[in-house]
Write an enzyme that holds these catalytic residues in place. Sequence first.
Site, mmCIF file in Angstrom:
data_model
loop_
_atom_site.group_PDB
_atom_site.id
_atom_site.type_symbol
_atom_site.label_atom_id
_atom_site.label_comp_id
_atom_site.label_asym_id
_atom_site.label_seq_id
_atom_site.Cartn_x
_atom_site.Cartn_y
_atom_site.Cartn_z
ATOM 1 N N ARG A 157 16.060 -29.543 7.644
ATOM 2 C CA ARG A 157 14.683 -29.015 7.445
ATOM 3 C C ARG A 157 14.208 -29.160 5.887
ATOM 4 O O ARG A 157 15.085 -29.003 4.885
ATOM 5 C CB ARG A 157 14.163 -27.626 7.813
ATOM 6 C CG ARG A 157 14.322 -27.316 9.174
ATOM 7 C CD ARG A 157 14.782 -25.779 9.436
ATOM 8 N NE ARG A 157 15.745 -25.357 8.554
ATOM 9 C CZ ARG A 157 16.261 -24.093 8.287
ATOM 10 N NH1 ARG A 157 15.381 -22.918 8.922
ATOM 11 N NH2 ARG A 157 17.118 -23.682 7.563
ATOM 12 N N GLU A 158 12.974 -29.975 5.721
ATOM 13 C CA GLU A 158 12.644 -30.214 4.156
ATOM 14 C C GLU A 158 12.658 -28.528 3.462
ATOM 15 O O GLU A 158 11.992 -27.829 4.225
ATOM 16 C CB GLU A 158 11.497 -30.798 4.136
ATOM 17 C CG GLU A 158 11.347 -32.142 4.260
ATOM 18 C CD GLU A 158 10.356 -33.126 4.245
ATOM 19 O OE1 GLU A 158 9.284 -32.842 3.395
ATOM 20 O OE2 GLU A 158 9.991 -34.178 4.756
ATOM 21 N N LYS A 225 18.699 -36.204 19.163
ATOM 22 C CA LYS A 225 17.650 -35.883 17.850
ATOM 23 C C LYS A 225 16.269 -35.853 18.315
ATOM 24 O O LYS A 225 15.497 -34.918 18.174
ATOM 25 C CB LYS A 225 17.958 -37.048 16.851
ATOM 26 C CG LYS A 225 16.916 -37.082 15.458
ATOM 27 C CD LYS A 225 17.053 -36.072 14.697
ATOM 28 C CE LYS A 225 16.043 -35.946 13.818
ATOM 29 N NZ LYS A 225 16.486 -36.015 12.519
ATOM 30 N N LEU A 271 7.529 -20.080 16.780
ATOM 31 C CA LEU A 271 6.601 -19.399 17.692
ATOM 32 C C LEU A 271 5.353 -18.996 16.721
ATOM 33 O O LEU A 271 4.448 -18.403 17.310
ATOM 34 C CB LEU A 271 7.155 -18.345 18.495
ATOM 35 C CG LEU A 271 7.972 -18.399 19.715
ATOM 36 C CD1 LEU A 271 8.442 -17.212 20.053
ATOM 37 C CD2 LEU A 271 7.188 -19.270 20.795
ATOM 38 N N CYS A 281 8.612 -35.602 10.592
ATOM 39 C CA CYS A 281 9.615 -36.014 11.691
ATOM 40 C C CYS A 281 8.783 -35.576 13.168
ATOM 41 O O CYS A 281 8.608 -36.422 14.006
ATOM 42 C CB CYS A 281 10.841 -34.909 11.798
ATOM 43 S SG CYS A 281 11.875 -35.650 10.427
HETATM 44 C C1 UDX Z 1 14.850 -39.840 7.223
HETATM 45 C C2 UDX Z 1 15.170 -40.760 8.260
HETATM 46 O O1 UDX Z 1 16.232 -41.587 7.918
HETATM 47 C C3 UDX Z 1 14.314 -40.788 9.120
HETATM 48 O O2 UDX Z 1 14.619 -41.810 10.145
HETATM 49 C C4 UDX Z 1 14.262 -39.375 9.934
HETATM 50 O O3 UDX Z 1 13.454 -39.580 10.976
HETATM 51 C C5 UDX Z 1 13.731 -38.433 8.882
HETATM 52 O O4 UDX Z 1 14.563 -38.656 7.520
HETATM 53 P P1 UDX Z 1 13.640 -39.713 4.741
HETATM 54 O O5 UDX Z 1 14.720 -39.507 4.512
HETATM 55 O O6 UDX Z 1 12.738 -38.270 5.101
HETATM 56 O O7 UDX Z 1 13.876 -40.341 6.336
HETATM 57 O O8 UDX Z 1 12.810 -40.840 4.276
HETATM 58 P P2 UDX Z 1 12.057 -41.048 3.191
HETATM 59 O O9 UDX Z 1 12.124 -39.883 2.091
HETATM 60 O O10 UDX Z 1 11.081 -41.932 3.278
HETATM 61 O O11 UDX Z 1 13.305 -42.057 2.190
HETATM 62 C C6 UDX Z 1 13.890 -43.344 2.727
HETATM 63 C C7 UDX Z 1 14.519 -44.035 1.308
HETATM 64 O O12 UDX Z 1 14.959 -44.957 1.614
HETATM 65 C C8 UDX Z 1 13.366 -44.092 0.088
HETATM 66 O O13 UDX Z 1 14.078 -43.611 -1.022
HETATM 67 C C9 UDX Z 1 13.498 -45.614 0.295
HETATM 68 O O14 UDX Z 1 13.213 -46.410 -1.088
HETATM 69 C C10 UDX Z 1 14.767 -46.185 0.745
HETATM 70 N N1 UDX Z 1 14.619 -47.461 1.307
HETATM 71 C C11 UDX Z 1 13.903 -47.791 2.214
HETATM 72 C C12 UDX Z 1 15.819 -48.221 1.007
HETATM 73 O O15 UDX Z 1 16.825 -47.903 0.007
HETATM 74 N N2 UDX Z 1 16.010 -49.386 1.437
HETATM 75 C C13 UDX Z 1 15.298 -49.750 2.349
HETATM 76 O O16 UDX Z 1 15.182 -51.137 2.980
HETATM 77 C C14 UDX Z 1 13.804 -49.097 2.573
HETATM 78 C C1 UDX Z 2 11.935 -30.902 11.010
HETATM 79 C C2 UDX Z 2 13.307 -30.102 11.845
HETATM 80 O O1 UDX Z 2 13.232 -28.564 12.010
HETATM 81 C C3 UDX Z 2 14.471 -30.665 11.569
HETATM 82 O O2 UDX Z 2 15.712 -29.988 12.193
HETATM 83 C C4 UDX Z 2 14.328 -32.085 11.780
HETATM 84 O O3 UDX Z 2 15.745 -32.637 11.725
HETATM 85 C C5 UDX Z 2 13.480 -32.627 10.912
HETATM 86 O O4 UDX Z 2 12.356 -31.885 11.299
HETATM 87 P P1 UDX Z 2 10.748 -30.528 9.040
HETATM 88 O O5 UDX Z 2 9.945 -31.363 9.320
HETATM 89 O O6 UDX Z 2 11.504 -30.318 7.599
HETATM 90 O O7 UDX Z 2 12.215 -30.270 9.814
HETATM 91 O O8 UDX Z 2 9.921 -28.877 9.170
HETATM 92 P P2 UDX Z 2 10.149 -27.878 10.193
HETATM 93 O O9 UDX Z 2 10.526 -26.565 9.466
HETATM 94 O O10 UDX Z 2 10.738 -27.718 11.359
HETATM 95 O O11 UDX Z 2 8.436 -27.742 10.516
HETATM 96 C C6 UDX Z 2 7.708 -28.512 11.193
HETATM 97 C C7 UDX Z 2 6.246 -28.208 11.242
HETATM 98 O O12 UDX Z 2 5.901 -27.361 12.267
HETATM 99 C C8 UDX Z 2 5.507 -27.882 9.930
HETATM 100 O O13 UDX Z 2 4.286 -28.552 9.897
HETATM 101 C C9 UDX Z 2 5.311 -26.358 10.281
HETATM 102 O O14 UDX Z 2 4.458 -25.769 9.415
HETATM 103 C C10 UDX Z 2 5.381 -26.280 11.659
HETATM 104 N N1 UDX Z 2 5.705 -25.038 12.332
HETATM 105 C C11 UDX Z 2 7.011 -24.454 12.134
HETATM 106 C C12 UDX Z 2 4.644 -24.292 12.943
HETATM 107 O O15 UDX Z 2 3.573 -24.636 13.113
HETATM 108 N N2 UDX Z 2 5.239 -23.112 13.670
HETATM 109 C C13 UDX Z 2 6.426 -22.369 13.446
HETATM 110 O O16 UDX Z 2 6.666 -21.257 14.165
HETATM 111 C C14 UDX Z 2 7.402 -23.349 12.819
#
Ligand code: UDX
Ligand code: UDX
Length: 449
Positions: A157-158, A225, A271, A281
């Site tokens: 999770r971020e 996933k 919830l 995601c």
């Molecule tokens: C990841 C996943 O890999 C995605 O599929 C998943 O669903 C969510 O998490 P994320 O790490 O969030 O994605 O992506 P992002 O923060 O956009 O970073 C991707 C990185 O890859 C960027 O730094 C971009 O510059 C780099 N990139 C992209 C490369 O190095 N090579 C490329 O060809 C394209």
């Molecule tokens: C999510 C998944 O949790 C992680 O396992 C996956 O691999 C990447 O996607 P992330 O997107 O970082 O992580 O955020 P998360 O904490 O899951 O929240 C997602 C969204 O749901 C947010 O917009 C959050 O505000 C919302 N949320 C979460 C609600 O509205 N209600 C809740 O009870 C929990």
Amino acid sequence: MRVVTIGTGYVGINTAVALSYVGHSVVGVDVDEAKVALLKSRRAPISETGLDELLAIDDRISFTSDLGSCIGDADVVFIAVGTPSAANGEADISYVLSAADEIGALLTPTHDVTIVVKSTVPVGVNAMIARQIRGAVGARGGDVSHLHFASNPEFLREGCALHDTFYPDRFVIGTEDEKAYTMLCELFEPILMQTFEPPQAVESPEQRTLPQCLHTDQVSAEMVKYASNVFLALKISYANEIAGLCEKIGANMSDVSRGMGMDKRIAPAFLRSGLGWGGSCFPKDSKALLHMAQDYSYPMPIVTAAVEVNSRQKDRLILKLLDHLHVLVGQRIAVLGLSFKPRTDDVRNSPSVDVADILVQRGARVRVHDPKGLENARHIYAENGFEFFDTAEEAVRGVDAIVIATEWDDYKSLDWAEIRRNMAGSLLLDARNLLRGTGVEQLFDYCGL
Ligand code: UDX
Ligand code: UDX
């Protein structure tokens, strides 16, 4: 082991830093030269608990934009580039394919190498990449018997990405190749067995338990996933649907979700009702799952409904504003919180930004604030017609209405009595139910969502 991660975004950088911390030699590769320069100077491009601290003390990790300079030594290569939504909802796998292209063009294996897809990809993409890389390496006369492939989806999770990487609940390895499986078990052993010393900057949970490990075929790992993320999304949508009915019949949704969560089969997490889910995601994975299902002429009415309910939350918010303000044109409205959830500076795919956009389109004067994501928002949404404010107090001064769009703790400690005195209007629309029961109901014309 020697590790290369292609992509140093949320998934890539946290994986790289954690693997380096537990003893591996890691190179983070990214096409974004500015990001690589920042990482070389040991600064994190994203705000994540512990990331700055671990980068600062890490001498086993290095960064480059030149994959050719490091791939020859690698035992394990992670593909962790983004897979955003294409216009039709399908996952855009072009970055994954271009990473595979580069690997195919640059790798001449002289020892066993396992290529691992961490990016979230539709079913079948792992197999496609394996074919592509084997084909390219073989065509150059390389020894393809050294090539191994696995899917290893990420559940971090971020905001607490390093925590989730060091102390995961579960670990999924999708491969039919025994060598790939053994190499990944060896690579992740310190995490799977929890034998590493917890870093000071990323505290371990009170009860440190071993992650459950699941070994599947590639397609099932890809599906785990999507199925997991979309399940969490629909759990929230269900809470939002129930919350709407609670409001009509006069039930207290916080108590209702607390009561539901007490059942171990339901569990309390995900919830929380409010403005709905966003981020990198849930929105893209739900769309991608529906798109995949469409390819098989297989309707998924539950997932479709979850997406609809999520979108409806924004309409409900606008209708509540209209109920109270009657017209939106010319109204000064403060939107507090722009990130898609608290404790991250990520303002992409945020329901809060969507709401601010709708308000601008409806003619309101929209004043925005976010504790961590303001700089990103100023940059990404420079043209959206928002007025940006460095403090929440400035953003709300003189406004007709306040919308709490992201539930930052910072907003709990604001002096709400003082804010009310400095407002032109009296409406506080708490779209995350953050302040419910704290006494603001007596100060404002207050409503939740
Ligand atoms: C990841 C996943 O890999 C995605 O599929 C998943 O669903 C969510 O998490 P994320 O790490 O969030 O994605 O992506 P992002 O923060 O956009 O970073 C991707 C990185 O890859 C960027 O730094 C971009 O510059 C780099 N990139 C992209 C490369 O190095 N090579 C490329 O060809 C394209
Ligand atoms: C999510 C998944 O949790 C992680 O396992 C996956 O691999 C990447 O996607 P992330 O997107 O970082 O992580 O955020 P998360 O904490 O899951 O929240 C997602 C969204 O749901 C947010 O917009 C959050 O505000 C919302 N949320 C979460 C609600 O509205 N209600 C809740 O009870 C929990």
